[in-house]
Design a protein around this motif. Structure first.
Motif, short mmCIF file in Angstrom:
data_model
loop_
_atom_site.label_atom_id
_atom_site.label_comp_id
_atom_site.label_asym_id
_atom_site.label_seq_id
_atom_site.Cartn_x
_atom_site.Cartn_y
_atom_site.Cartn_z
N PHE A 83 7.52 2.54 6.29
CA PHE A 83 6.92 3.04 5.05
C PHE A 83 7.96 3.19 3.94
O PHE A 83 7.65 3.10 2.76
CB PHE A 83 6.24 4.39 5.30
N PHE A 109 10.04 1.27 3.06
CA PHE A 109 10.20 0.00 2.32
C PHE A 109 8.92 -0.40 1.60
O PHE A 109 8.78 -1.54 1.15
CB PHE A 109 10.65 -1.11 3.28
N THR A 110 7.95 0.52 1.52
CA THR A 110 6.73 0.26 0.75
C THR A 110 6.72 1.18 -0.47
O THR A 110 7.55 2.07 -0.58
CB THR A 110 5.45 0.52 1.59
N ASP A 149 4.79 3.65 -3.67
CA ASP A 149 3.87 4.77 -3.86
C ASP A 149 2.94 4.48 -5.03
O ASP A 149 3.23 3.61 -5.85
CB ASP A 149 4.65 6.05 -4.20
N ASP A 166 0.65 3.16 -7.60
CA ASP A 166 0.07 1.84 -7.88
C ASP A 166 0.58 0.78 -6.90
O ASP A 166 -0.09 -0.21 -6.65
CB ASP A 166 0.43 1.40 -9.31
N ASP A 171 1.18 1.23 -3.80
CA ASP A 171 0.89 1.73 -2.46
C ASP A 171 0.68 0.56 -1.49
O ASP A 171 -0.17 -0.30 -1.71
CB ASP A 171 -0.39 2.58 -2.52
N GLY A 172 1.48 0.53 -0.44
CA GLY A 172 1.30 -0.50 0.58
C GLY A 172 2.06 -1.79 0.31
O GLY A 172 2.20 -2.62 1.20
N ALA A 173 2.57 -1.98 -0.91
CA ALA A 173 3.28 -3.22 -1.23
C ALA A 173 4.74 -3.09 -0.79
O ALA A 173 5.33 -2.02 -0.89
CB ALA A 173 3.22 -3.48 -2.73
N ALA A 174 5.30 -4.21 -0.32
CA ALA A 174 6.71 -4.19 0.09
C ALA A 174 7.59 -4.10 -1.16
O ALA A 174 7.39 -4.84 -2.11
CB ALA A 174 7.03 -5.44 0.87
N ASN A 231 3.26 13.73 -4.31
CA ASN A 231 2.40 12.63 -3.86
C ASN A 231 3.21 11.33 -3.72
O ASN A 231 2.74 10.28 -4.13
CB ASN A 231 1.24 12.46 -4.85
N ARG A 232 4.43 11.41 -3.19
CA ARG A 232 5.28 10.24 -3.03
C ARG A 232 5.67 10.05 -1.55
O ARG A 232 6.83 10.19 -1.18
CB ARG A 232 6.57 10.39 -3.85
N PRO A 233 4.69 9.75 -0.70
CA PRO A 233 5.01 9.66 0.73
C PRO A 233 6.04 8.59 1.08
O PRO A 233 6.85 8.79 1.99
CB PRO A 233 3.66 9.34 1.38
N ALA A 234 6.04 7.46 0.36
CA ALA A 234 6.99 6.40 0.69
C ALA A 234 8.42 6.83 0.34
O ALA A 234 9.35 6.61 1.12
CB ALA A 234 6.63 5.12 -0.05
N LEU A 261 12.47 -5.12 8.62
CA LEU A 261 11.69 -4.05 7.98
C LEU A 261 11.66 -4.22 6.47
O LEU A 261 10.64 -4.04 5.82
CB LEU A 261 12.30 -2.69 8.33
N VAL A 262 12.84 -4.56 5.91
CA VAL A 262 12.90 -4.71 4.45
C VAL A 262 11.97 -5.83 4.00
O VAL A 262 11.25 -5.71 3.02
CB VAL A 262 14.34 -5.02 4.01
N THR A 273 9.38 -7.09 5.62
CA THR A 273 7.96 -6.99 5.93
C THR A 273 7.37 -5.65 5.53
O THR A 273 6.21 -5.43 5.75
CB THR A 273 7.72 -7.16 7.43
N GLY A 274 8.17 -4.71 5.02
CA GLY A 274 7.68 -3.38 4.66
C GLY A 274 6.18 -3.41 4.40
O GLY A 274 5.75 -3.85 3.34
N CYS A 275 5.42 -3.00 5.34
CA CYS A 275 3.97 -3.20 5.22
C CYS A 275 3.23 -1.93 5.58
O CYS A 275 3.82 -0.93 5.90
CB CYS A 275 3.53 -4.35 6.11
N GLY A 276 1.92 -2.00 5.56
CA GLY A 276 1.13 -0.79 5.76
C GLY A 276 1.26 0.04 4.52
O GLY A 276 1.66 -0.46 3.47
N SER A 277 0.91 1.30 4.61
CA SER A 277 1.00 2.14 3.43
C SER A 277 1.25 3.57 3.83
O SER A 277 0.59 4.10 4.70
CB SER A 277 -0.30 2.03 2.64
N ALA A 278 2.27 4.17 3.19
CA ALA A 278 2.57 5.55 3.51
C ALA A 278 1.46 6.46 3.02
O ALA A 278 1.28 7.55 3.51
CB ALA A 278 3.89 5.96 2.86
N GLN A 313 -3.37 11.89 2.58
CA GLN A 313 -2.64 10.67 2.94
C GLN A 313 -2.95 10.24 4.37
O GLN A 313 -2.94 9.05 4.68
CB GLN A 313 -1.14 10.91 2.80
N ARG A 350 -3.85 12.59 -8.26
CA ARG A 350 -4.61 12.23 -7.06
C ARG A 350 -5.96 11.63 -7.38
O ARG A 350 -6.81 11.47 -6.50
CB ARG A 350 -4.81 13.46 -6.17
#
Lengths: 325, 421
Positions: free
Chosen positions: A72, A74-75, A77, A79, A81-84, A291-294, B14-15, B17-22, B87, B106
């Protein structure tokens, strides 16, 4: 299943406990009867099956979250969200003055470690040397260790308030009031001081346990030779307690890096001016309030690496002293 | 060597493919069939009990088969807990928000309410704080604002006319000097430990500095941080400390409730408080006496400024986007803002509710002044800023008080943060 299928090899369980060496030797000579044809395989599998629960717990509850956390980080927050995003979060962390302060404070804690170890060490020495009232001091010193950090924080908030009792006493003594929790140059030392006060009882008990193993005749010999108190501490007590001191160093360091959250939360909330942030507090704020989990994942990864380095250094230290013994 | 290689490969993988979402918000089963979960920090309080009962009764009358579970969280950890739950996809169906940054940050996880609450939009006030880019995300329950309260008894003791508080900044500082001399009270009771002091100061005194057009632009998101008047507000913040108008140790004094307690005990002549819930006319009146609590408009600092009461929606209920029952959840929000429920809230908590047709009991001259100014009031300046900018402003304001940052530097950093949002 595998366990049920395989009868325990004769002697494997019984020999050590009841039979002694002779039956064990005999047992090794007799090959296990090959029932159902799977006994050997089952024997080979048994250890893996036995450690499987522990490995599963470790993998599922430790390694997978760790891997997800690093992933996470490397992703993005919001807008993104989820992008590498590669190392973006890490560059942002390095640019953030608050995170840099948090890292500096970790360094400060390492520097203050000798003080945090010396205080319980000295007090334990006094108790060991039976200063008047040592029995009372032994229980009194341990008392704060049973209080929750939140209660301790609340108590010290009152004591150290700008118009609180400590400043009133200082005023009577002719010293101007000190903003213990509001001055960025002082606040971190105040919180560390309170943390040491709250936790030194535990280290003191460890020191007292160490003293129990100290050879009393050496002390007597030193006294007969006319050694002063300082000389006794320097040449008899410290060398005799070296392993205890190292153990207290390790546990105090871990305590300082991982258990100050409660105090920080209650006493300063990271302030003033962000001067009392520690990485764990930073993670909490970024994750929830901002709200910045990454970004918080990236900070967690950095904290993990710091702890890894500290942990490895400590293991190396303990190994070295182990060899010396 | 092998280990280093493996580690490097892992990091590189990891760098790349950094995937999914925090911040993933995959739906989970918190909204079982026939059950709605509400998170707030109010329902556990005694003075909100009648309000919750009324709202529950109103909802039960329309949906007798649906169970509503209120989960009261501690306020100081509320947004951290809510953020974590949202989250991980385990958040509630309906949740309470303060108006402003936390809600806007939010909004992506919230259900746009728009036409679903058309009737409420006509009946209630305070929507700006719950709106992002023209879309409404929560229905206001209370109105929250930042009046400047003053202690009339101290004014009298100092020989000042309690019915004629200062109208300009120069008069105000003169009055403060008199008050300090005659009563020993500090001019302001300031608590900035959490960085809230600057937020209240910015909103309470901002309308006395900015011109009306600049004020409206700020609220509309067109904030000119290079404007001399914006700089003036932060300069004023620094000056109040340098001139000794604040109590000592403001950076280690919590606004909630140490600073309010100082005002209540008569150690300070003024405090920027709230309109509803805590630190407000009701609380102050109970200790100082209703008639001794006054509310004054912001002293005019710059020519052309038109002081107004800064207020907006205080707290309001929003619906999670991921809820399994959006219609039911919106209906519950309607019940939580029904006239009966709001009246019960007003009676119980002494809050100024979003339905301005409801009379608030008691309150004395302070409440009367507030209600008089609600008509001409404008949204509060700090509510327009994001949570990140407010956090930064908290730290910078502490630096301004301690003298470790200059006003220009602080304003520049705030401008950068505001632009980045």
């Amino acid at each position: 299943m595998a366990l049920g299928d395989s009868p325990p090899a004769p002697g494997a369980a019984g020999a050590g406990r009841g039979g002694g060496a002779e039956p064990a030797r005999r047992a090794r000579r007799v090959p296990a009867p090959p029932r159902f044809g799977t006994g050997r395989n089952a024997d080979r599998l048994a250890p893996y099956v036995l450690v499987a629960p522990a490995v599963l717990v470790l993998v599922l509850l430790r390694l997978v979250p760790l891997f997800l956390g690093v992933n996470f980080s490397f992703t993005g927050d919001g807008d993104r969200d989820g992008a590498a995003v590669g190392f973006d979060n890490y560059t942002e962390l390095l640019r953030d003055p608050v995170f840099r302060t948090a890292l500096k404070n970790v360094g400060l804690l390492v520097l203050l470690l000798p003080v945090a170890v010396a205080i319980p060490g000295l007090l334990a020495t006094f108790i060991y040397l039976r200063v008047p009232g040592h029995r009372l001091f032994r229980s009194v010193y341990f008392f704060p260790a049973v209080l929750s950090p939140v209660i301790i924080g609340a108590i010290f908030n009152l004591l150290l308030a700008f118009d609180g009792p400590l400043n009133s006493a200082l005023e009577v003594a002719g010293v101007g009031p000190v903003d213990w929790l509001g001055d960025p140059d002082i606040a971190m030392f105040t919180v560390v001081g309170v943390h040491v006060w709250a936790t030194f009882g535990m280290a003191l008990v460890v020191f007292l346990a160490g003293f129990a193993t100290l050879d009393g005749t050496l002390l007597d010999a030193a006294r007969v030779d006319g050694a002063s108190l300082a000389q006794v501490i320097r040449h008899v007590i410290v060398p005799g307690l070296s392993r205890t001191i190292q153990f207290v160093f390790v546990t105090t360091m871990i305590g300082m890096l991982t258990s100050m959250f409660g105090l920080l939360y209650v006493m300063t909330g990271g302030g003033p001016e962000g001067s009392t942030y520690l990485p764990e507090y930073y993670i909490w704020i970024q994750q929830g309030r901002m709200n910045r989990p990454a970004l918080a994942s990236a900070a967690s990864t950095v904290l993990f690496l710091i702890m890894l380095v500290v942990g490895l250094a400590q293991i190396a230290l303990l190994r070295r002293t182990g060899r010396e013994d | 060597m092998m280990r280093t290689l493996c580690a490097t490969t892992l990091v590189a993988a990891l760098v790349l493919t950094g995937c999914g979402s925090a911040g993933s918000d995959s739906p989970s089963g918190s909204a079982d069939d026939g059950k709605l979960v509400v998170w707030d920090w109010k329902s556990g309080e005694e003075d909100a009990a009648a309000y919750v009962e009324k709202a529950k009764a109103d909802f039960a009358a329309r949906h007798p088969d649906v169970t509503v579970e209120f989960v009261a969280q501690p306020f100081d950890q509320y947004y951290t807990l809510l953020g974590t739950a949202m989250q991980s996809g385990t958040g509630p169906d309906v949740m309470l928000f303060n108006g402003g940054g936390q809600l806007r940050d939010r909004a992506d996880d919230l259900l746009p309410l728009g036409d679903r609450v058309a009737a409420e939009r006509r009946r209630l006030a305070g929507w700006d704080a719950f709106t992002r880019d023209g879309t409404v995300y929560a229905v206001p329950v209370t109105l929250q604002g930042h009046p400047i309260y003053y202690n009339k008894a101290l004014y009298e003791e100092a020989g000042l006319d309690p019915e004629q508080p200062a109208a300009t900044w120069d008069e105000f500082t003169d009055d403060c000097a008199t008050l300090a001399e005659e009563t020993g009270a500090s001019c302001f009771s300031l608590g900035n430990k959490e960085g809230y002091g600057i937020q209240f100061f910015l909103s309470a005194l901002g309308s006395g500095v900015l011109g009306p057009a600049e004020y409206d632009d700020w609220i509309a998101g067109k904030r000119d941080w290079t404007s001399p008047r914006v700089r003036r507000i932060f300069q004023l913040w620094k000056e109040t400390e340098e001139a000794g108008l604040n109590n000592g140790g403001a950076n280690s004094t919590a606004l909630f409730n140490e600073a309010f307690a100082r005002f209540e005990s008569g150690d300070a002549a003024h405090v920027v408080g709230l309109m509803s819930d805590v630190g407000h006319w009701k609380e102050f009146g109970e200790l100082l006496g209703e008639d001794d609590v006054g509310v004054m408009p912001a002293p005019r600092v710059e020519a052309g400024a038109e002081p107004s009461l800064p207020y907006d929606g205080g707290i309001g209920y929003a619906v999670a986007k991921r809820t399994a029952h959006p219609k039911l959840a919106v209906d519950l929000v309607r019940s939580l803002t029904s006239e009966d429920a709001l009246r019960a809230f007003s009676d119980g908590a002494g809050a100024i509710v979003s339905d301005t047709g409801i009379d608030v009991p008691g309150g004395g001259p302070a409440l009367a002044s507030i209600m008089q100014e609600v008509e001409s009031g404008k949204p509060a300046l700090h509510v327009a800023l994001s949570a990140g900018t407010l956090d930064l402003m908290g730290r910078l304001s502490q630096q301004l008080l301690s003298g470790s940052a200059s006003v220009d530097d602080a304003v520049r950093q705030l401008a950068d943060s505001d632009r980045a949002d």
